[in-house]
Scaffold this active site. Structure first.
Site, short mmCIF file in Angstrom:
data_model
loop_
_atom_site.label_atom_id
_atom_site.label_comp_id
_atom_site.label_asym_id
_atom_site.label_seq_id
_atom_site.Cartn_x
_atom_site.Cartn_y
_atom_site.Cartn_z
N HIS A 8 24.59 15.00 30.09
CA HIS A 8 23.97 15.51 28.86
C HIS A 8 23.82 14.39 27.82
O HIS A 8 22.76 14.25 27.19
CB HIS A 8 24.82 16.66 28.32
CG HIS A 8 24.29 17.29 27.08
ND1 HIS A 8 23.13 18.01 27.03
CD2 HIS A 8 24.80 17.31 25.82
CE1 HIS A 8 22.93 18.45 25.80
NE2 HIS A 8 23.93 18.04 25.04
N GLN A 54 23.70 11.12 28.38
CA GLN A 54 22.69 10.17 28.85
C GLN A 54 21.28 10.73 28.66
O GLN A 54 20.35 9.99 28.34
CB GLN A 54 22.92 9.86 30.34
CG GLN A 54 24.15 9.04 30.61
CD GLN A 54 24.02 7.63 30.07
OE1 GLN A 54 23.01 6.97 30.24
NE2 GLN A 54 25.06 7.15 29.41
N HIS A 89 20.35 12.75 26.25
CA HIS A 89 20.05 12.57 24.82
C HIS A 89 19.60 11.14 24.53
O HIS A 89 18.62 10.91 23.82
CB HIS A 89 21.27 12.91 23.95
CG HIS A 89 21.36 14.34 23.58
ND1 HIS A 89 20.67 14.87 22.52
CD2 HIS A 89 22.05 15.36 24.13
CE1 HIS A 89 20.94 16.16 22.42
NE2 HIS A 89 21.77 16.48 23.39
#
Length: 128
Positions: A96, A98, A100
């Protein structure tokens, strides 16, 4: 005890994962927070430019770039450790985080083009 896992990379190169490390929740949430803050600043820059506030928009981009560098430093730490043979189990939160970061980098890349287009639009509207 060391893990002995071989990974085949491009061009037939290999490396050994010799040691396992733990990714801290502080680093994970740092990636998420820094990426989110940078992305928000990139969006703010585009909104400012739509109002023809060029200097303020450029300042917002500079702020976003600085914040993104903080997120990138965290990721670089993990890449460096893995290149040194130290690897970590990657959970959903890290994926999650990464995600973003990747999306924020994409926003940054597209923003350069969008800002150029918005400046042209402003010029055509006579906003100079």
């Amino acid at each position: 005890m060391y893990q002995q896992i071989r990974f085949v990379l491009m061009k037939g190169c290999t490396y050994m994962v010799e040691e396992s490390i733990e990714i801290s929740s502080e680093d994970i949430f740092g990636l998420i927070a820094f990426s989110g803050d940078a992305k928000a600043s990139y969006h703010a820059a585009l909104h400012l430019l739509r109002e023809n506030k060029v200097k303020e928009a450029e300042a917002e981009v500079a702020k976003a770039n600085s914040i993104l560098n903080e997120a990138h430093a965290i990721q670089t730490k993990f890449v460096t450790l893995e290149a040194q043979g130290k690897s970590a189990r990657v959970g959903v939160l890290m994926v999650h985080a990464q995600d973003h970061l990747m999306n924020t980098i994409l926003v940054k890349e597209l923003l350069d083009h969008m800002m150029t287009m918005q400046k042209e639009i402003n010029l055509l509207k006579g906003m100079n």
